[in-house]
Design an enzyme around this catalytic site. Structure first.
Site, PDB file in Angstrom:
ATOM      1  N   LYS A  60       0.843  -1.204   0.000  1.00 35.48           N
ATOM      2  CA  LYS A  60       0.000   0.000   0.000  1.00 35.48           C
ATOM      3  C   LYS A  60       0.880   1.257   0.000  1.00 35.48           C
ATOM      4  O   LYS A  60       0.642   2.205  -0.753  1.00 35.48           O
ATOM      5  CB  LYS A  60      -0.868  -0.036   1.268  1.00 35.48           C
ATOM      6  CG  LYS A  60      -2.213   0.585   1.111  1.00 35.48           C
ATOM      7  CD  LYS A  60      -3.091   0.303   2.306  1.00 35.48           C
ATOM      8  CE  LYS A  60      -4.114  -0.779   2.026  1.00 35.48           C
ATOM      9  NZ  LYS A  60      -5.085  -0.981   3.098  1.00 35.48           N
ATOM     10  N   THR A 111     -11.132  -1.230  12.820  1.00 35.27           N
ATOM     11  CA  THR A 111     -11.711  -1.777  14.056  1.00 35.27           C
ATOM     12  C   THR A 111     -12.830  -2.736  13.653  1.00 35.27           C
ATOM     13  O   THR A 111     -14.003  -2.469  13.886  1.00 35.27           O
ATOM     14  CB  THR A 111     -12.268  -0.653  14.948  1.00 35.27           C
ATOM     15  OG1 THR A 111     -13.084   0.221  14.139  1.00 35.27           O
ATOM     16  CG2 THR A 111     -11.172   0.153  15.600  1.00 35.27           C
ATOM     17  N   LEU A 179     -16.839  10.499   7.295  1.00 37.23           N
ATOM     18  CA  LEU A 179     -16.793  10.520   5.819  1.00 37.23           C
ATOM     19  C   LEU A 179     -17.573   9.347   5.226  1.00 37.23           C
ATOM     20  O   LEU A 179     -17.686   8.282   5.830  1.00 37.23           O
ATOM     21  CB  LEU A 179     -15.355  10.529   5.307  1.00 37.23           C
ATOM     22  CG  LEU A 179     -14.472   9.289   5.431  1.00 37.23           C
ATOM     23  CD1 LEU A 179     -14.765   8.250   4.366  1.00 37.23           C
ATOM     24  CD2 LEU A 179     -13.012   9.704   5.311  1.00 37.23           C
ATOM     25  N   LEU A 285     -33.820   7.097   2.973  1.00 33.03           N
ATOM     26  CA  LEU A 285     -35.166   6.548   3.074  1.00 33.03           C
ATOM     27  C   LEU A 285     -35.516   5.755   1.810  1.00 33.03           C
ATOM     28  O   LEU A 285     -36.666   5.666   1.427  1.00 33.03           O
ATOM     29  CB  LEU A 285     -36.160   7.703   3.309  1.00 33.03           C
ATOM     30  CG  LEU A 285     -37.442   7.358   4.036  1.00 33.03           C
ATOM     31  CD1 LEU A 285     -37.189   6.847   5.445  1.00 33.03           C
ATOM     32  CD2 LEU A 285     -38.373   8.578   4.106  1.00 33.03           C
ATOM     33  N   GLY A 292     -24.658  -2.029   4.158  1.00 37.91           N
ATOM     34  CA  GLY A 292     -23.521  -2.938   4.294  1.00 37.91           C
ATOM     35  C   GLY A 292     -22.277  -2.097   4.454  1.00 37.91           C
ATOM     36  O   GLY A 292     -22.328  -0.980   4.947  1.00 37.91           O
ATOM     37  N   CYS A 295     -18.725  -0.208   7.914  1.00 36.24           N
ATOM     38  CA  CYS A 295     -19.085   0.625   9.071  1.00 36.24           C
ATOM     39  C   CYS A 295     -20.406   0.221   9.722  1.00 36.24           C
ATOM     40  O   CYS A 295     -20.414  -0.347  10.797  1.00 36.24           O
ATOM     41  CB  CYS A 295     -19.094   2.094   8.670  1.00 36.24           C
ATOM     42  SG  CYS A 295     -17.439   2.744   8.392  1.00 36.24           S
ATOM     43  N   LYS A 298     -20.994  -3.510  11.396  1.00 39.96           N
ATOM     44  CA  LYS A 298     -20.147  -3.846  12.554  1.00 39.96           C
ATOM     45  C   LYS A 298     -20.288  -2.789  13.656  1.00 39.96           C
ATOM     46  O   LYS A 298     -20.163  -3.106  14.835  1.00 39.96           O
ATOM     47  CB  LYS A 298     -18.692  -4.058  12.143  1.00 39.96           C
ATOM     48  CG  LYS A 298     -17.969  -2.872  11.515  1.00 39.96           C
ATOM     49  CD  LYS A 298     -16.936  -2.245  12.417  1.00 39.96           C
ATOM     50  CE  LYS A 298     -16.118  -1.200  11.686  1.00 39.96           C
ATOM     51  NZ  LYS A 298     -15.777  -0.038  12.481  1.00 39.96           N
ATOM     52  N   LYS A 365     -22.019  -0.082  -2.115  1.00 38.82           N
ATOM     53  CA  LYS A 365     -22.750   1.060  -2.668  1.00 38.82           C
ATOM     54  C   LYS A 365     -21.981   1.533  -3.895  1.00 38.82           C
ATOM     55  O   LYS A 365     -20.847   1.084  -4.112  1.00 38.82           O
ATOM     56  CB  LYS A 365     -22.916   2.166  -1.633  1.00 38.82           C
ATOM     57  CG  LYS A 365     -21.621   2.816  -1.195  1.00 38.82           C
ATOM     58  CD  LYS A 365     -21.960   3.977  -0.289  1.00 38.82           C
ATOM     59  CE  LYS A 365     -20.751   4.737   0.149  1.00 38.82           C
ATOM     60  NZ  LYS A 365     -21.069   5.855   1.012  1.00 38.82           N
ATOM     61  N   ARG A 372     -16.578  -4.920   1.474  1.00 37.57           N
ATOM     62  CA  ARG A 372     -16.684  -5.474   2.822  1.00 37.57           C
ATOM     63  C   ARG A 372     -18.151  -5.482   3.261  1.00 37.57           C
ATOM     64  O   ARG A 372     -18.837  -4.482   3.179  1.00 37.57           O
ATOM     65  CB  ARG A 372     -15.817  -4.653   3.791  1.00 37.57           C
ATOM     66  CG  ARG A 372     -14.337  -4.806   3.500  1.00 37.57           C
ATOM     67  CD  ARG A 372     -13.500  -3.924   4.399  1.00 37.57           C
ATOM     68  NE  ARG A 372     -13.621  -2.518   4.074  1.00 37.57           N
ATOM     69  CZ  ARG A 372     -12.982  -1.534   4.718  1.00 37.57           C
ATOM     70  NH1 ARG A 372     -12.184  -1.817   5.711  1.00 37.57           N
ATOM     71  NH2 ARG A 372     -13.134  -0.278   4.348  1.00 37.57           N
TER      72      ARG A 372
HETATM   73  N1  LIG Z   1     -14.190   3.593   5.489  1.00 32.23           N
HETATM   74  C1  LIG Z   1     -14.999   4.538   5.906  1.00 32.23           C
HETATM   75  O1  LIG Z   1     -15.811   5.073   5.138  1.00 32.23           O
HETATM   76  C2  LIG Z   1     -14.965   5.002   7.343  1.00 32.23           C
HETATM   77  C3  LIG Z   1     -15.728   6.125   7.718  1.00 32.23           C
HETATM   78  C4  LIG Z   1     -15.715   6.535   9.049  1.00 32.23           C
HETATM   79  C5  LIG Z   1     -14.987   5.826   9.978  1.00 32.23           C
HETATM   80  N2  LIG Z   1     -14.279   4.716   9.585  1.00 32.23           N
HETATM   81  C6  LIG Z   1     -13.519   3.991  10.597  1.00 32.23           C
HETATM   82  O2  LIG Z   1     -12.148   4.209  10.327  1.00 32.23           O
HETATM   83  C7  LIG Z   1     -11.381   3.080  10.679  1.00 32.23           C
HETATM   84  C8  LIG Z   1     -10.562   2.613   9.485  1.00 32.23           C
HETATM   85  O3  LIG Z   1     -11.455   2.196   8.467  1.00 32.23           O
HETATM   86  P1  LIG Z   1     -10.962   1.929   6.971  1.00 32.23           P
HETATM   87  O4  LIG Z   1     -12.193   1.681   6.175  1.00 32.23           O
HETATM   88  O5  LIG Z   1     -10.031   2.991   6.559  1.00 32.23           O
HETATM   89  O6  LIG Z   1     -10.157   0.560   7.186  1.00 32.23           O
HETATM   90  P2  LIG Z   1      -9.054  -0.086   6.185  1.00 32.23           P
HETATM   91  O7  LIG Z   1      -9.046  -1.529   6.522  1.00 32.23           O
HETATM   92  O8  LIG Z   1      -9.313   0.358   4.800  1.00 32.23           O
HETATM   93  O9  LIG Z   1      -7.682   0.576   6.646  1.00 32.23           O
HETATM   94  C9  LIG Z   1      -7.005   0.239   7.812  1.00 32.23           C
HETATM   95  C10 LIG Z   1      -5.511   0.330   7.535  1.00 32.23           C
HETATM   96  O10 LIG Z   1      -4.805   0.170   8.755  1.00 32.23           O
HETATM   97  C11 LIG Z   1      -3.589  -0.530   8.459  1.00 32.23           C
HETATM   98  N3  LIG Z   1      -3.023  -1.071   9.692  1.00 32.23           N
HETATM   99  C12 LIG Z   1      -3.289  -2.230  10.336  1.00 32.23           C
HETATM  100  N4  LIG Z   1      -2.521  -2.345  11.428  1.00 32.23           N
HETATM  101  C13 LIG Z   1      -1.769  -1.232  11.499  1.00 32.23           C
HETATM  102  C14 LIG Z   1      -0.784  -0.761  12.415  1.00 32.23           C
HETATM  103  N5  LIG Z   1      -0.451  -1.449  13.495  1.00 32.23           N
HETATM  104  N6  LIG Z   1      -0.202   0.430  12.163  1.00 32.23           N
HETATM  105  C15 LIG Z   1      -0.538   1.155  11.067  1.00 32.23           C
HETATM  106  N7  LIG Z   1      -1.460   0.756  10.162  1.00 32.23           N
HETATM  107  C16 LIG Z   1      -2.068  -0.422  10.383  1.00 32.23           C
HETATM  108  C17 LIG Z   1      -4.030  -1.570   7.449  1.00 32.23           C
HETATM  109  O11 LIG Z   1      -2.917  -2.083   6.741  1.00 32.23           O
HETATM  110  C18 LIG Z   1      -4.991  -0.746   6.580  1.00 32.23           C
HETATM  111  O12 LIG Z   1      -4.315  -0.141   5.498  1.00 32.23           O
HETATM  112  C19 LIG Z   1     -12.375   2.058  11.207  1.00 32.23           C
HETATM  113  O13 LIG Z   1     -12.468   2.168  12.598  1.00 32.23           O
HETATM  114  C20 LIG Z   1     -13.681   2.484  10.570  1.00 32.23           C
HETATM  115  O14 LIG Z   1     -14.805   2.066  11.287  1.00 32.23           O
HETATM  116  C21 LIG Z   1     -14.239   4.304   8.300  1.00 32.23           C
END
Ligand SMILES: NC(=O)c1ccc[n+]([C@@H]2O[C@H](COP(=O)([O-])OP(=O)(O)OC[C@H]3O[C@@H](n4cnc5c(N)ncnc54)[C@H](O)[C@@H]3O)[C@@H](O)[C@H]2O)c1
Length: 475
Positions: A60, A111, A179, A285, A292, A295, A298, A365, A372
């Site tokens: 990445k 998470t 976001l 609505l 799905g 977010c 879970k 979407k 996921r």
């Molecule tokens: N995706 C969304 O639209 C969105 C919106 C709001 C909040 N969130 C929240 O944000 C968080 C991240 O979501 P995401 O969709 O970006 O997940 P993601 O799986 O796309 O990204 C997580 C990243 O963390 C990296 N990672 C894992 N262990 C690590 C470590 N020890 N140190 C550094 N990097 C590490 C992974 O390699 C991965 O690239 C979650 O808690 C999610 O609920 C996501």
């Protein structure tokens, strides 16, 4: 306290602070460069900050440094290349370099749902915070952005004090993230609010400085970005409460769809009619295949699990129902498929063997490549399990879908997917599918039967073109 900014009222004074690095603006890092962290790192560089993105995934990081966005998010590629070229943005797998660079470190790791239950898996938060704290050599602010169970920020504070030298005075804050994939660039540059949970004036000031680019952009566009400054627990709860509300709104209209299905009503008209009431509103609505992604599903489960631990499980019992309504929509598509293909639906589900089904959509979407917990992909797998020969097309999600469910057949285009199909299922509302010409597609299929699981097609147009049409919650 709520601080609208900019504001004609006297502003609550947020003292200016010098970042510990000595730079004029805080240097920011984002730990975890997935959907959330990569978007943030790139957009914050666009706002003029010096940014370093850190991840444990070397592929990445190599892609990002080469100017290639590892996810599909509209508008992000151009911003990445521009800010790499400007020298404000880089990516690294080196935690010591990351610790040394930043004044404000945003934790953006995943998470996900725990494998052994409904709660959130905090192991990535623990690993990232621990390794960062161990490498810090001066004062810094660690800000959680990941969605977490209430109480996590206090626990992170304990981790930090255990793993960083006490005399550095490293502090913790929490700033939940709202976001939406598909709109993420605009959501980061132009958020509808910023929420921060802080314990000290210094943390408040540093976070304010780390968000000032967003406030300044808003001021130039004659907008306001409300800022809510609160405690840790409220900041953590704001995010899961918002997601619980959104999930409930979607499942509410899908529950109405279930009633319409047995009573002979049309949920699309019902939704329009109730949505005109401004107290209800028409956003979120749309009855269909349900929510799905990484977010909502879970997050509502983790919220229930945490409330249960805290002794407030009863208060969130309705979220269990919200989840069940959502999952029932997937089996509804199977029922409609069996009905249209004239197959019996027995206790073990329908027998669809010998049929060919085109599935249009794999992502949760449109305008993302994220599969996921995607309802579309789950339904495609159920159709295959029922014996159908399933051919899937998605404009951006094929690679991720193939990794997640390799046993399905993936096609390079919509025409290839529908050719010879006895049934077409539209499971994600991509514009390509909404705007598809039913007459042209009708020439390719073996049978003109369509399940519109997102109620996104013009049913009259498809019916006129000779298709047997079924929507969700419609007669
Ligand atoms: N995706 C969304 O639209 C969105 C919106 C709001 C909040 N969130 C929240 O944000 C968080 C991240 O979501 P995401 O969709 O970006 O997940 P993601 O799986 O796309 O990204 C997580 C990243 O963390 C990296 N990672 C894992 N262990 C690590 C470590 N020890 N140190 C550094 N990097 C590490 C992974 O390699 C991965 O690239 C979650 O808690 C999610 O609920 C996501």
């Amino acid at each position: 306290m709520t601080i609208p900014y900019p504001n004609t009222q006297p502003m609550p004074v947020i003292a200016a602070v010098t970042p510990p690095s000595g730079a004029s603006r805080p240097r920011v890092t984002f730990l975890g460069t997935g959907y959330l962290g990569a978007t943030y790192a790139i957009c914050y560089a666009e706002l003029g900050y010096e940014v370093l993105g850190y991840d444990v995934d070397p592929d990445k990081i190599a892609k990002l440094n080469a100017g290639e966005v590892p996810i599909h998010e509209p508008g992000l590629d151009e911003l990445l290349r521009r800010n790499l070229a400007a020298g404000r943005l880089r990516f690294s797998t080196d935690i010591a370099e990351t610790a040394d660079f930043g004044d404000v470190h945003f934790i953006c790791v995943g998470t996900p749902q725990r494998a052994d239950g409904m709660g959130a898996d905090l192991s990535y938060v623990e690993a990232s915070v621990t390794s960062l704290a161990q490498h810090l050599t001066r004062k810094a602010l660690i800000v959680g952005k990941s969605t977490v169970p209430v109480g996590t920020a206090d626990w992170v504070e304990q981790l930090v004090s255990k793993h960083s030298p006490a005399d550095l005075g490293v502090e913790v804050a929490w700033s939940p993230e709202f976001l939406q994939e598909g709109f993420a660039v605009d959501d980061v540059l132009r958020p509808n609010r910023i929420v921060v949970g802080v314990k000290s004036e210094w943390a408040n000031s540093m976070l304010y400085a780390a968000h000032k680019g967003v406030f300044d952009l808003a001021a130039t566009e004659d907008r306001e970005v409300p800022l809510v400054v609160t405690d840790f627990a409220t900041a953590e709860l704001v995010k899961v409460a918002a997601n619980a509300f959104l999930a409930t709104k979607i499942s509410f209209i899908n529950a109405m769809a279930e009633v319409c299905e047995v009573a002979g009503g049309d949920v699309t008209q019902l939704a329009r009619a109730i949505g005109y009431d401004p107290r209800i509103g028409n956003r979120f609505l749309q009855a269909g295949l349900g929510f799905g992604g990484a977010c909502l599903p879970k997050d509502i489960r983790a919220f229930q699990a945490r409330a249960q631990e805290l002794g407030a499980g009863e208060a969130l019992r309705f979220l269990h129902e919200v989840d069940l309504i959502n999952l029932r929509r997937r089996t509804r598509v199977l029922h409609l498929a069996a009905e249209l293909l004239d197959r019996r639906y027995g206790p073990a589900g329908p027998d669809l063997s010998g049929t060919r089904i085109a599935v249009l959509g794999a992502t949760f979407k449109p305008n993302t490549d994220d599969v996921r917990d995607a309802p579309a992909l789950a339904v495609a797998a159920l159709l295959r399990k029922a014996g159908a020969d399933v051919h899937v097309y998605d404009p951006q999600g094929i690679d991720n879908a193939r990794r997640a469910v390799p046993e399905l057949t993936y096609e390079p285009g919509m025409a290839e997917a529908v050719t010879g199909a006895d049934l077409v299922c539209v499971l994600t509302e991509w514009a390509d599918f909404r705007n598809a010409d039913p007459t042209v597609l009708g020439e390719l299929v073996a049978g003109r039967r369509v399940v519109d699981a997102r109620n996104c097609l013009d049913s009259a147009l498809w019916t006129q073109a000779g298709w047997e049409y079924r929507g969700l919650g419609r007669p």
